[in-house]
Design a protein around this motif. Structure first.
Motif, PDB file in Angstrom:
ATOM      1  N   GLU A 150       1.213  -1.055   0.136  1.00  0.00           N
ATOM      2  CA  GLU A 150       0.031  -0.128   0.159  1.00  0.00           C
ATOM      3  C   GLU A 150       0.782   1.448   0.121  1.00  0.00           C
ATOM      4  OE1 GLU A 150      -1.825   0.000   3.375  1.00  0.00           O
ATOM      5  OE2 GLU A 150      -0.173   0.583   5.191  1.00  0.00           O
ATOM      6  N   ARG A 155       0.597  -6.526  -4.399  1.00  0.00           N
ATOM      7  CA  ARG A 155      -0.038  -7.688  -3.246  1.00  0.00           C
ATOM      8  C   ARG A 155       0.100  -9.108  -4.015  1.00  0.00           C
ATOM      9  NH1 ARG A 155      -4.871  -4.499  -0.694  1.00  0.00           N
ATOM     10  NH2 ARG A 155      -3.997  -2.526  -0.337  1.00  0.00           N
ATOM     11  N   GLU A 169      -1.833 -11.450  -4.590  1.00  0.00           N
ATOM     12  CA  GLU A 169      -3.146 -11.719  -4.456  1.00  0.00           C
ATOM     13  C   GLU A 169      -3.399 -13.575  -4.517  1.00  0.00           C
ATOM     14  OE1 GLU A 169      -5.085 -10.393  -3.512  1.00  0.00           O
ATOM     15  OE2 GLU A 169      -5.178  -8.494  -3.669  1.00  0.00           O
ATOM     16  N   THR A 196      -5.524  -7.293 -10.264  1.00  0.00           N
ATOM     17  CA  THR A 196      -4.168  -7.916  -9.795  1.00  0.00           C
ATOM     18  C   THR A 196      -2.958  -8.109  -8.948  1.00  0.00           C
ATOM     19  OG1 THR A 196      -4.010  -5.667 -10.510  1.00  0.00           O
ATOM     20  CG2 THR A 196      -4.771  -7.304 -11.896  1.00  0.00           C
ATOM     21  N   GLU A 241      -4.207   7.203  -3.051  1.00  0.00           N
ATOM     22  CA  GLU A 241      -4.256   7.420  -1.332  1.00  0.00           C
ATOM     23  C   GLU A 241      -3.863   8.913  -0.791  1.00  0.00           C
ATOM     24  OE1 GLU A 241      -3.843   3.545   0.470  1.00  0.00           O
ATOM     25  OE2 GLU A 241      -2.269   3.198   0.214  1.00  0.00           O
ATOM     26  N   GLU A 250     -16.102  -3.667  -4.502  1.00  0.00           N
ATOM     27  CA  GLU A 250     -15.482  -1.714  -3.373  1.00  0.00           C
ATOM     28  C   GLU A 250     -14.611  -0.928  -4.838  1.00  0.00           C
ATOM     29  OE1 GLU A 250     -12.657  -3.143  -0.363  1.00  0.00           O
ATOM     30  OE2 GLU A 250     -11.744  -1.419  -0.574  1.00  0.00           O
ATOM     31  N   LEU A 251     -14.319   0.325  -4.663  1.00  0.00           N
ATOM     32  CA  LEU A 251     -13.767   0.242  -5.853  1.00  0.00           C
ATOM     33  C   LEU A 251     -12.193   1.918  -4.657  1.00  0.00           C
ATOM     34  CD1 LEU A 251     -15.899   2.816  -8.126  1.00  0.00           C
ATOM     35  CD2 LEU A 251     -14.841   1.425  -8.268  1.00  0.00           C
ATOM     36  N   GLU A 256      -8.501   7.787   6.513  1.00  0.00           N
ATOM     37  CA  GLU A 256      -8.308   7.725   4.740  1.00  0.00           C
ATOM     38  C   GLU A 256      -8.448   6.904   3.907  1.00  0.00           C
ATOM     39  OE1 GLU A 256      -6.025   3.418   4.505  1.00  0.00           O
ATOM     40  OE2 GLU A 256      -4.702   4.720   3.645  1.00  0.00           O
ATOM     41  N   GLY A 299      -8.200   2.745  -5.547  1.00  0.00           N
ATOM     42  CA  GLY A 299      -7.476   1.589  -6.751  1.00  0.00           C
ATOM     43  C   GLY A 299      -7.554   3.034  -8.176  1.00  0.00           C
TER      44      GLY A 299
HETATM   45  N1  GAP Z   1      -4.577   1.685   3.081  1.00  0.00           N
HETATM   46  C1  GAP Z   1      -5.544   1.311   2.524  1.00  0.00           C
HETATM   47  C2  GAP Z   1      -6.056   0.327   1.368  1.00  0.00           C
HETATM   48  O1  GAP Z   1      -4.591  -0.157   0.786  1.00  0.00           O
HETATM   49  P1  GAP Z   1      -7.243  -1.360   0.342  1.00  0.00           P
HETATM   50  O2  GAP Z   1      -8.449  -0.955   0.718  1.00  0.00           O
HETATM   51  O3  GAP Z   1      -6.300  -2.830   0.650  1.00  0.00           O
HETATM   52  O4  GAP Z   1      -6.871  -0.015   1.329  1.00  0.00           O
HETATM   53  C3  GAP Z   1      -7.150   0.222  -1.183  1.00  0.00           C
HETATM   54  O5  GAP Z   1      -6.660  -0.779  -0.548  1.00  0.00           O
HETATM   55  C4  GAP Z   1      -7.828   0.351  -3.265  1.00  0.00           C
HETATM   56  O6  GAP Z   1      -6.519  -0.547  -3.780  1.00  0.00           O
HETATM   57  C5  GAP Z   1      -9.211  -0.517  -3.376  1.00  0.00           C
HETATM   58  O7  GAP Z   1     -10.391  -0.109  -2.574  1.00  0.00           O
HETATM   59  C6  GAP Z   1      -8.803  -0.924  -4.222  1.00  0.00           C
HETATM   60  O8  GAP Z   1      -9.523  -0.199  -5.173  1.00  0.00           O
HETATM   61  C7  GAP Z   1      -7.228  -0.913  -4.679  1.00  0.00           C
HETATM   62  N2  GAP Z   1      -6.844  -2.245  -4.727  1.00  0.00           N
HETATM   63  C8  GAP Z   1      -6.583  -3.448  -3.569  1.00  0.00           C
HETATM   64  N3  GAP Z   1      -6.037  -4.518  -3.735  1.00  0.00           N
HETATM   65  C9  GAP Z   1      -5.566  -4.659  -4.923  1.00  0.00           C
HETATM   66  C10 GAP Z   1      -5.299  -5.278  -6.440  1.00  0.00           C
HETATM   67  N4  GAP Z   1      -5.214  -6.540  -6.094  1.00  0.00           N
HETATM   68  N5  GAP Z   1      -6.067  -4.960  -7.305  1.00  0.00           N
HETATM   69  C11 GAP Z   1      -6.375  -3.769  -7.921  1.00  0.00           C
HETATM   70  N6  GAP Z   1      -6.329  -2.284  -6.988  1.00  0.00           N
HETATM   71  C12 GAP Z   1      -6.528  -3.148  -5.595  1.00  0.00           C
END
Ligand code: GAP
Length: 447
Positions: free
Chosen positions: A158, A190, A192, A202, A209, A274-275, A314, A318
């Motif tokens: 993040e 990440r 994933e 992805t 942020e 989630e967005l 916060e 994404g």
């Molecule tokens: N700092 C807090 C944080 O990172 P999160 O909900 O894990 O919170 C925020 O991530 C945003 O980042 C998500 O709402 C999403 O839009 C985007 N996001 C998180 N993981 C993602 C992934 N693997 N691929 C694409 N977008 C991702």
């Protein structure tokens, strides 16, 4: 998908199973998004942004930066390193807690996130799954030539921690005082377990942020403020209200650092998802980093003599995921002059090209004036210049990538010094003098 989700999806056309396929195809065919390393058969759900994708993604990030930094006097930006010290992730709790529950299917040996599959393997339908074990999502690497414990580094999962570890640097160099924010746009990584749904999830993605530092007593008020601001941002950029909602997290869903979180959700073809997450992170991160580093991470108000650790609200979005949502929301098909067309009804601020300059034909006589028109427009808009194929086909090509205005230079233009401006949505055509063109187009784009 719950019944209510299915209903809502149906009402907004979100369950259109073709929509996803159509948008993914369009992205590939027109140069928005390509599967990465495609000539080698692709690489693990990674994607490359092509000529149009890079323009649109930049527009999404610029629109965010404009709203979150440029138009405010209480938020500043940073750009922190992606490669980061394990000490950051130890203190933040990510080394211990940033995990997903991983299960293996004993029958077909696929791996899944236990919380996403309801005890049944989506590939073969078997219920014979291993016990879930915690899988840490951070990418580990080594900084330097020797692969040993002392050189371990992580790719940030993040962008947020960059703001916390620079809190004092920003505070002292900008002389801001709470409430104030630090914003950052950049890549996060990440590992994933199941990347899926195109660029929705992805392993490499971009985040937008902002950490907003506030006096603790004001945290609830600012949490509410940012919920409203962020919903307003999507709506202002043309997101249909019926495909956007705010969902408050239940206590058992909250991250290890949060006392309150709400997600901005979009109605994707598979349902609401989630967005962006907006969280009250309390003083968790600043306290954790202060304790681990031995540095004081707090605000001292000289006027009142008060010293405190601010709370943090916060909004975390994404960029890549948001771009995908805007594409899905903008996709439309209609009929113009008895012909089917595909049109992306993107807000001009998000469209890859804002204007296309199209000489009516390839005839040499039209080229000098067309180039002149292009040069007049390039300072006020991102322009495409297209000379091949019939004018009708070129209009369709521009509609399909969301270009709000086409400017056509024809033989009459050589006589009257005027061109035709065609509107993507209404297909209405207006004659405009070349000398007034930059102003006229600029006005339309700023509307
Ligand atoms: N700092 C807090 C944080 O990172 P999160 O909900 O894990 O919170 C925020 O991530 C945003 O980042 C998500 O709402 C999403 O839009 C985007 N996001 C998180 N993981 C993602 C992934 N693997 N691929 C694409 N977008 C991702």
């Amino acid at each position: 998908m719950s019944a209510s989700t299915a209903d809502a999806a149906g009402a907004a056309g979100g369950t259109d199973t073709d929509l996803m396929e159509k948008v993914v195809n369009l992205c590939k065919r027109r140069g928005f998004i390509f599967p990465s390393a495609e000539i080698y058969g692709g690489f693990r759900s990674t994607y490359d942004y092509g000529p149009l994708g890079v323009l649109m993604l930049r527009n999404v990030k610029d629109a965010w930066w404009r709203a979150m930094v440029q138009l405010r006097d209480d938020v500043v930006g940073i750009d922190a390193a992606i490669l980061s010290s394990p000490r950051i992730w130890e203190a933040s709790g990510h080394l211990a807690n940033f995990t997903d529950p991983l299960v293996d299917c004993r029958n077909c040996h696929e791996r899944w996130r236990a919380d996403k599959i309801g005890g049944v393997c989506p590939t073969c339908g078997s219920k014979d799954l291993t016990e879930a074990r915690a899988f840490n999502l951070m990418f580990k690497t080594y900084a330097g030539p020797v692969e040993e414990d002392a050189t371990v580094a992580y790719l940030r999962p993040e962008t947020a921690q960059g703001m916390f570890v620079n809190f004092m640097n920003v505070l002292t160099t900008t002389r801001k005082k709470p409430p104030f924010g630090i914003a950052q746009v950049g890549k996060s990584f990440r590992n994933e377990i199941t990347p899926q749904n195109f660029v929705f999830r992805t392993r490499e993605f971009e985040q937008m942020e902002m950490e907003y530092f506030v006096p603790p007593a004001e945290a609830d008020t600012w949490f509410g403020y940012w919920l409203e601001e962020r919903m307003g941002w999507y709506l202002d950029l043309g997101m249909p209200p019926e495909r956007l909602r705010l969902r408050h997290h239940q206590a058992d869903e909250l991250s290890h650092y949060s006392t309150a979180t709400a997600d901005v959700e979009f109605l994707f073809p598979w349902g609401w998802d989630e967005l962006e997450g907006i969280a009250n992170r309390t003083d968790y991160d600043l306290r954790a980093h202060a304790q681990a580093s031995g540095e004081r991470l707090e605000y001292f108000d000289q006027a009142s003599g008060e010293r405190y650790v601010p709370y943090v609200i916060e909004p975390a979005a994404g960029a890549t995921r948001t771009m995908m949502a805007f594409l899905l929301a903008a996709y439309d098909e209609d009929e113009v002059g008895g012909e089917r067309r595909t049109v992306l009804r993107l807000d001009p601020r998000l469209a890859p090209y804002q204007v296309a300059v199209l000489p009516l034909s390839k005839n040499d006589a039209l080229v000098p004036l067309s180039r002149q028109v292009l040069e007049v427009l390039q300072p006020v808009a991102v322009c495409d210049f297209d000379v091949t194929q019939s004018i009708g086909r070129r209009y369709r090509r521009q509609d399909e990538v969301g270009t709000p205005y086409c400017v056509t230079v024809d033989f009459e233009s050589l006589e009257d010094g005027a061109v035709t401006v065609r509107d993507r949505d209404t297909t209405e055509q207006t004659r405009v003098a070349v000398e007034e063109l930059a102003d006229a187009v600029g006005r339309r784009l700023r509307r």
